[in-house]
Design an enzyme around this catalytic site. Structure first.
Site, short mmCIF file in Angstrom:
data_model
loop_
_atom_site.label_atom_id
_atom_site.label_comp_id
_atom_site.label_asym_id
_atom_site.label_seq_id
_atom_site.Cartn_x
_atom_site.Cartn_y
_atom_site.Cartn_z
N CYS A 115 -12.71 -9.20 3.93
CA CYS A 115 -11.24 -9.01 3.94
C CYS A 115 -10.58 -10.25 3.83
O CYS A 115 -10.45 -10.91 5.23
CB CYS A 115 -10.80 -7.91 4.97
SG CYS A 115 -9.14 -7.80 4.72
N CYS A 118 -6.84 -9.62 5.89
CA CYS A 118 -6.80 -9.56 7.58
C CYS A 118 -8.31 -9.17 8.05
O CYS A 118 -8.98 -10.05 8.54
CB CYS A 118 -6.01 -8.67 8.02
SG CYS A 118 -5.98 -7.03 7.02
N SER A 119 -8.67 -7.95 8.10
CA SER A 119 -9.84 -7.49 8.67
C SER A 119 -10.14 -6.20 8.26
O SER A 119 -10.89 -5.67 9.09
CB SER A 119 -10.01 -7.83 10.00
OG SER A 119 -8.88 -7.03 10.70
N CYS A 120 -9.85 -5.84 7.01
CA CYS A 120 -9.98 -4.51 6.64
C CYS A 120 -11.46 -4.35 6.71
O CYS A 120 -12.24 -5.04 6.20
CB CYS A 120 -9.56 -3.94 5.11
SG CYS A 120 -7.74 -4.17 5.37
#
Lengths: 216, 114
Positions: A115, A118-120
């Site tokens: 991602c 961000c950090s999906c």
């Protein structure tokens, strides 16, 4: 001892301060109490989430989906067609809005997920993401130099294997379906599930053969 | 400004899922707020992405703690923008918890003074 002792007073003060949570912990506590008292979120929901993700939900759900796809071609077809629906059937759904796409590794293609924003991450089926997945280094480098980053994970891809990097979003998250390793004919669902690692489902591991390395 | 050139140690972290309870709580809150429809998953991703970009721009350490600080900052910002819980209310509540902790003897439950 009842006399005032400045050292003792300082010690008591330190102990009190020691009990004071860190600044971010207090900020989280502030937000939590504010949303709970306004009825925006139920405290039980938060407790259940923390308990589930800290202790119960690891990558096993995703591993089971992969192992089933190895055993059952029709399941595999449905998984590749609509992974979100399959996850829901198995009771593994997370956000209703978050769609899940399964991408399969082949002899010619290796898939890896990131991602970049961000950090999906499909945490309802893989548990919490590893810390490296959230790092700025991984998020930028896997796009720029995927083969080099994969090599750092111990994945040496032959020349003929292309790398596809999938960039997750809040609406679309990915599950890599690794290849079934040779020598596992006749294995049960449970045995196969145990072979599938979290990293293989992110794409930072490729060969799941139990005869190459430990199937941890 | 640029990402570090030195390879990051992409080691497997098979330790505890969360290093600190507040790490879990901040994600639980964000997830619950999205599930309850107070803001969308896309809002969350965008806010977290912006916080991460800002942290990278000021060369903040690329650590787990740094990640969760960004998550907290993103959540605070989303609450301020999408709910009546503005920055001032958040600050005051944090101070109230701080006072409550300092005023509560060991072994007693910490409660906000009313």
């Amino acid at each position: 001892m009842t006399t005032f002792d400045s050292d003792e007073a300082a010690k008591v003060h330190r102990q009190l301060h020691h009990a004071l949570p860190s600044d971010p912990a207090l900020r989280v506590k502030a937000l939590e109490s504010l949303v709970v008292e306004r009825g925006m979120v139920a405290p039980e929901t938060l407790d259940a989430w923390v308990e589930a993700y800290s202790e119960h939900i690891g990558p096993k759900r995703g591993a089971e989906m992969v192992a089933r796809s190895w055993l059952d071609p029709s399941f595999r077809a449905r998984l590749l067609e609509d992974a979100a629906a399959v996850a829901e059937e198995l009771g593994f759904q997370g956000h209703a809005s978050a769609h899940l796409k399964a991408v399969e590794n082949t002899d010619r293609i290796h898939n890896v997920v990131v991602c970049t924003l961000c950090s999906c991450y499909p945490f309802s089926i893989l548990g919490m993401s590893p810390s490296w997945y959230k790092s700025a280094a991984y998020r930028s480098r896997i796009v720029r130099e995927p083969r080099k980053v994969l090599a750092e994970f111990g994945v040496e891809l032959p020349e003929g294997v292309a790398v596809r990097v999938w960039d997750s979003t809040a609406e679309l998250r990915y599950l890599v379906v690794p290849q079934r390793p040779a020598g596992t004919e006749g294995w049960s669902l449970e045995q196969l599930t145990a072979l599938v690692t979290r990293n293989a489902m992110i794409g930072t591991e490729r060969d799941l053969s139990p005869y190459v390395k430990g199937a941890a | 400004m640029s990402p570090p050139d030195a390879p990051a140690p992409f080691t497997d972290d098979s330790g505890p899922v969360f290093d600190e309870p507040w790490h879990a709580q901040v994600l639980a809150l964000a997830d619950a707020m999205v599930a309850a429809g107070h803001f969308s998953a896309a809002d969350w991703a965008e806010a977290l992405g912006a916080a991460r970009a800002a942290a990278e721009a000021r060369a903040a350490p690329d650590t787990v703690e740094g990640y969760y600080l960004c998550a907290l900052e993103a959540l605070e910002g989303l609450l301020a923008r999408h709910t009546p819980i503005g920055a001032q209310i958040q600050r005051e509540r944090k101070e109230a918890w701080s006072r409550a902790y300092l005023a509560t003897p060991h072994g007693r439950p910490v409660e906000l003074g009313r």
